[in-house]
Scaffold this motif. Structure first.
Motif, PDB file in Angstrom:
ATOM      1  N   THR A  88     -14.591  -8.286  17.850  1.00 42.34           N
ATOM      2  CA  THR A  88     -13.665  -9.210  17.166  1.00 42.34           C
ATOM      3  C   THR A  88     -13.283 -10.390  18.043  1.00 42.34           C
ATOM      4  O   THR A  88     -12.561 -11.276  17.588  1.00 42.34           O
ATOM      5  CB  THR A  88     -12.380  -8.461  16.764  1.00 42.34           C
ATOM      6  OG1 THR A  88     -11.742  -7.959  17.940  1.00 42.34           O
ATOM      7  CG2 THR A  88     -12.686  -7.324  15.809  1.00 42.34           C
ATOM      8  N   ARG A  89     -13.726 -10.407  19.278  1.00 37.29           N
ATOM      9  CA  ARG A  89     -13.300 -11.475  20.199  1.00 37.29           C
ATOM     10  C   ARG A  89     -13.601 -12.871  19.653  1.00 37.29           C
ATOM     11  O   ARG A  89     -12.728 -13.748  19.685  1.00 37.29           O
ATOM     12  CB  ARG A  89     -13.944 -11.273  21.569  1.00 37.29           C
ATOM     13  CG  ARG A  89     -13.445 -12.259  22.612  1.00 37.29           C
ATOM     14  CD  ARG A  89     -14.058 -11.972  23.984  1.00 37.29           C
ATOM     15  NE  ARG A  89     -13.683 -12.985  24.943  1.00 37.29           N
ATOM     16  CZ  ARG A  89     -12.548 -12.980  25.625  1.00 37.29           C
ATOM     17  NH1 ARG A  89     -11.678 -12.015  25.454  1.00 37.29           N
ATOM     18  NH2 ARG A  89     -12.265 -13.941  26.482  1.00 37.29           N
ATOM     19  N   PRO A  90     -14.814 -13.142  19.111  1.00 36.71           N
ATOM     20  CA  PRO A  90     -15.057 -14.486  18.566  1.00 36.71           C
ATOM     21  C   PRO A  90     -14.085 -14.855  17.440  1.00 36.71           C
ATOM     22  O   PRO A  90     -13.651 -16.002  17.342  1.00 36.71           O
ATOM     23  CB  PRO A  90     -16.509 -14.401  18.055  1.00 36.71           C
ATOM     24  CG  PRO A  90     -17.127 -13.286  18.824  1.00 36.71           C
ATOM     25  CD  PRO A  90     -16.019 -12.293  19.032  1.00 36.71           C
ATOM     26  N   HIS A  91     -13.745 -13.880  16.614  1.00 39.13           N
ATOM     27  CA  HIS A  91     -12.810 -14.150  15.513  1.00 39.13           C
ATOM     28  C   HIS A  91     -11.406 -14.435  16.043  1.00 39.13           C
ATOM     29  O   HIS A  91     -10.708 -15.316  15.539  1.00 39.13           O
ATOM     30  CB  HIS A  91     -12.776 -12.955  14.559  1.00 39.13           C
ATOM     31  CG  HIS A  91     -14.103 -12.632  13.953  1.00 39.13           C
ATOM     32  ND1 HIS A  91     -14.705 -13.434  13.012  1.00 39.13           N
ATOM     33  CD2 HIS A  91     -14.966 -11.600  14.173  1.00 39.13           C
ATOM     34  CE1 HIS A  91     -15.866 -12.917  12.660  1.00 39.13           C
ATOM     35  NE2 HIS A  91     -16.042 -11.802  13.343  1.00 39.13           N
ATOM     36  N   LEU A  92     -11.012 -13.685  17.064  1.00 40.53           N
ATOM     37  CA  LEU A  92      -9.707 -13.938  17.669  1.00 40.53           C
ATOM     38  C   LEU A  92      -9.682 -15.311  18.325  1.00 40.53           C
ATOM     39  O   LEU A  92      -8.715 -16.066  18.199  1.00 40.53           O
ATOM     40  CB  LEU A  92      -9.399 -12.852  18.697  1.00 40.53           C
ATOM     41  CG  LEU A  92      -9.144 -11.442  18.153  1.00 40.53           C
ATOM     42  CD1 LEU A  92      -9.068 -10.431  19.287  1.00 40.53           C
ATOM     43  CD2 LEU A  92      -7.858 -11.399  17.347  1.00 40.53           C
TER      44      LEU A  92
END
Length: 901
Positions: free
Chosen positions: A519-523
């Motif tokens: 989820t890092r890119p979305h965060l």
């Protein structure tokens, strides 16, 4: 002079004397009904007036307990009667929801000494009590004394209980005779003492009983009657006295009993066919007194006695008269609310016209911005509505308004009343959603989740999406899992296409449960596009930003979190400021601003008490400071409070992190085996699995290192693998650094050195100061064992400097011991911190002044009085040796890291 109260009167007079000298103070006088609290306050007020001190008295009445801001409105009138100009008291009469800072603003700007007497606080409305406590706790260098009084149950109010307390018990038995003779001369001491024993020392009961004795009984020549009673007996005797009064007087007394403190009593009396002259017999009987221009009951129990003997018809007629009198006045929020209360009480039976009128009153209140009052009146309207579904819809609207007005407790209560009306499925779903969200936020998160889950079966469209968001949020703050996150998230749409705030909410929830989704890119994309308005629009939005910010790391989220903090702190609303400081507690800890963190913890405690809100964060953050600073003395009581508060809030699962804090304390105290045992506890394991972001990952890293140091390689490897599984692939730079450190504890030499270096690089950057110092200490120990003394010494010197700055004396000493082991001396540090000699409040004032704002602006920002700001600023100048504002601004601007920012 009141009998038997010399000690109490001396204490209260001392508070007034301090106010005359410019030192504000407050106390709450506590005792059972009839013990003599009001007489004590009357004596104090009379003495103060004789000294020329502005004295204002506000007595709570049952009829206005449910009207937000009612007591503040009465106070505004009292201050106006005492000569204060209208503009000076305007903050107390603003429309809309009562401002918690209004009373502070008014009292801090009055000229001369002010004594505020707040009697029968147990009958004050809740927002007025909050404003009173807020002012009492924030006034400091001001000529104001606040004396409150109420029954013992008043101490159940968290805010009131935070103020100094003066308990008033029975008048001493030895002074019973003197007390009795104040109302009946010729009373023998032994008779008065017998009466005292019969009524358990209750002052009012002693006086009432003695008055009813005949001359022979008072003198002790005949036996005392057997029916000397306290409490309800007093009310019954007064009710009997009322029955002996003329009918016109009884009718006028009932009108007086149902009117509020600011209702036009003369007009109400006229509407009922009475006049003030009809009250004269009651005044001669001691039931009524005239204070200022208004007749009042001499004791609160007299009002109870009047209503106890009145017929339902007489009570309805009195309310109808009061309604007519209030209806002709300009429609302020409080008057509209009183009008609605009188309207409902005056009705012979519920009918469509009554319901319609109450709904109109609620609409008027909503237009005036008084949502909380509008919710109360809609609740009254629902009670008069015959159609159960329509009533439930009214209650749904009322609970929604209470929720919008930050009153989660009222929102949940009203929603549950609506559910009891057995509404149609859609209305039931709406009520379940409100009840679930409010319950999750204030009392019982697991129950809130269950209610929200049930609401999903009854809602559709946008309403269902809102309930889905609420359930994701509620599940995020508890161990309760009603629905798996992927199932809920699928209803909102693809993660990449969600609005930034929804993306943060869902991505953070995914991090808890879906370990194989990065989820890092979305965060990162959400933090790059989210606005401060979106991040602060609701309580759950702000909390979602914080939680997701910890997931992605302060390197990414830090700028947004700082903007959010600034917006909330500068909002002018103490509730929003409290939210902002709560966020900054976390940021300050990770960034190593621990002196500032201590100050913020103190302010969080202060604002929480002043606002009567549960404080879920300050003790948890203080535990982290204590554990790393090896402060064993402060740790134990802080731990006890943290467990109690979190348990009362239905957040027991958060206490799973507490063994980790005990372990960090043991480690700081040089007890590694105890630390290892605590870190391996089952409670900590469940906590980290639930919240796998890096807030608690340091506990797992430390466990890996302690196991490896003890030669338990296989166990250490298992914990290392568990840490990697929890944090990968979605993790922050801090999480990646923790993984490197855990791997270095078990890696062969060349690889271990590379891992340590990479951990330092990832954890560095001025964000995670303490963890970087710990990483350098671990690396230095590894280097020393391999005789690489120069490299070890350089890291130890830097780590020691950080530990000293943070107040971690034991860790600084560990570095010094390691330096001695490598044959290096301890570097001398000349650290200049302009804030070192300032108190926390002085530091906040200095930092605000350094921004170039005026004293009045500083007072508004910090919720202090201008006088208090001036006094603090004088202390700042003296302590820092500067001559004025411009010199202070220059000094603060040139302060190095570690000084105020």
């Amino acid at each position: 002079m009141v009998v038997g109260r010399a000690e109490e009167l001396l204490a209260l007079t001392g508070l007034v004397d301090a106010a005359v000298a410019g030192r504000a103070g407050a106390v709450v006088v506590v005792g059972e009904a009839g013990v003599g609290k009001s007489a004590l306050l009357d004596e104090l007020a009379g003495t103060a007036r004789a000294r020329g001190i502005r004295t204002v008295e506000v007595v709570g009445v049952p009829a206005e307990k449910g009207i937000p801001g009612a007591a503040l409105a009465v106070l505004a009138t009292r201050l106006a009667d005492a000569g204060s100009p209208p503009e000076a008291v305007e903050p107390l009469t603003r429309t809309g929801s009562p401002d918690p800072t209004a009373l502070l603003e008014v009292l801090s700007r009055l000229d001369g000494t002010t004594l505020l007497v707040a009697d029968d606080l147990h009958w004050w409305d809740a927002p007025s009590k909050v404003a009173l406590v807020f002012a009492a706790r924030r006034l400091a260098c001001d000529p104001v004394a606040i004396i409150g009084a109420g029954r013992t149950e008043l101490m159940d109010d968290r805010g009131i209980a935070s103020l100094p307390r003066l308990d008033v018990g029975p008048v001493p038995l030895t002074q019973a005779g003197e007390l009795a003779r104040t109302v009946a001369s010729g009373t023998a001491d032994d008779v008065a003492q017998a009466v005292w024993r019969a009524v358990e020392g209750n002052t009012l009961a002693v006086l009432e009983a003695v008055v009813r004795l005949d001359a022979d009984e008072r003198a002790g020549r005949t036996r005392l009657p057997d029916d000397l009673r306290v409490g309800s007996g007093v009310v019954e005797r007064w009710a009997a006295d009322v029955q002996l009064l003329p009918y016109a007087t009884r009718r006028a007394l009932v009108v007086l009993a149902v009117t509020g403190e600011e209702d036009p009593v003369d007009a109400a009396l006229a509407e009922s066919g009475s006049s003030r002259a009809d009250l004269e017999p009651a005044e001669r009987a001691g039931l009524v007194v005239v204070r200022g221009s208004r007749p009042r009951f001499g004791h609160p129990l007299a009002r109870v006695a009047v209503l106890a003997q009145a017929s339902p018809y007489e009570v309805r007629d009195a309310h109808a008269a009061a309604l007519a009198a209030v209806s002709v006045l300009a429609p302020t929020a409080r008057r509209v609310h009183r009008r609605a209360c009188h309207r409902a009480a005056a009705a012979l039976a519920p009918d469509a016209e009554l319901t319609r009128s109450l709904c109109e009153d609620a609409a008027a209140l909503e237009r005036l911005g008084a949502k909380r009052s509008a919710a109360d009146v809609l609740e009254l309207a629902a009670a008069t509505e015959a159609d159960a579904e329509v009533a439930a819809q009214m209650l749904c609207r009322a609970s929604s308004m209470a929720l919008d007005d930050f009153d989660d407790g009222a929102a949940a209560r009203i929603a549950f009343v609506g559910l009891s009306r057995e509404p149609a499925p859609t209305t039931r779903g709406r009520l379940l959603r409100i009840a679930g969200l409010a319950t999750a936020r204030v009392s019982d998160a697991p129950l809130g989740c269950r209610l929200l889950r049930e609401s999903l079966d009854l809602l559709d469209g946008d309403e269902r999406r809102e309930a889905v968001r609420d359930l994701i949020f509620a599940q995020d703050i508890t161990s309760e899992r009603q629905v798996e996150i992927p199932v809920l998230a699928a209803e909102l749409g693809p993660l990449a296409e969600l609005a930034p705030i929804d993306r943060l909410l869902v991505a953070h929830a995914y991090d808890h449960e879906v370990g194989d989704l990065d989820t890092r890119p979305h965060l990162q994309s959400a933090f790059a596009t989210i606005t401060v308005h979106e991040a602060t629009a609701t309580g759950w939005a702000t909390e979602s930003v914080v939680n997701a910010g910890l997931d992605v790391g302060l390197e990414v989220s830090g700028p947004v979190l700082r903007e959010v903090v600034s917006a909330l702190v500068a909002s002018g609303d103490p509730r929003r400021r409290l939210d902002g400081i709560g966020i900054d507690l976390l940021v300050s800890f990770w960034e190593g601003r621990w002196d500032e963190l201590e100050s913020e913890i103190d302010e969080t405690v202060e604002l929480s008490l002043a606002l009567g809100r549960a404080d879920l964060y300050s003790d948890a953050m203080r535990l982290q400071l204590c554990s790393r600073r090896a402060d064993e003395r402060l740790f134990a009581p802080t731990l006890e409070r943290a467990e109690k508060v979190m348990g009362e809030a239905g957040m027991d699962f958060w206490t799973g992190a507490l063994p980790g804090e005990r372990a960090m304390l043991a480690l700081s105290l040089g007890r590694p085996e105890e630390a290892r045992e605590l870190l391996a506890s089952e409670r900590l394991d469940s906590m980290v699995r639930l919240v796998p972001h890096t807030v608690y990952a340091d506990h797992l890293v430390t466990l890996v290192e302690l196991l490896a140091d003890g030669g338990e390689v296989e166990a250490a490897a298992g914990e290392r693998d568990r840490l990697i599984a929890l944090l990968q692939p979605t993790t922050s730079l801090l999480g990646e650094g923790f993984i490197d450190r855990a791997c270095a504890a078990l890696a062969p030499d060349p690889q271990a050195h590379e891992l340590f270096c990479r951990a330092e690089e990832r954890i560095g950057g001025g964000v995670h100061v303490f963890e970087l110092a710990m990483t350098r200490l671990r690396h230095a120990r590894w280097l020393r064992r391999r005789r690489r003394r120069g490299e070890a010494a350089a890291r130890l010197q830097r780590a020691r400097s950080v530990f000293l700055d943070l107040g971690c004396a034991t860790w600084a000493q560990t570095c010094a011991d390691e330096l001695a082991a490598v044959g290096a001396g301890v570097a001398r540090r000349d650290r200049y911190d302009v804030s070192g000699s300032l108190t926390a409040q002085e530091r906040r004032v200095a930092e605000a002044v350094a921004e170039g704002i005026t004293n009045d602006d500083v007072a508004r920002r910090l919720f202090l009085s201008p006088r208090t700001v001036e006094v603090h600023l004088t202390h700042v100048y003296r302590k820092l040796g500067v001559r004025g504002r411009s010199e202070l601004v220059r000094m603060m601007a040139s302060a190095p890291a570690g000084g105020p920012l």
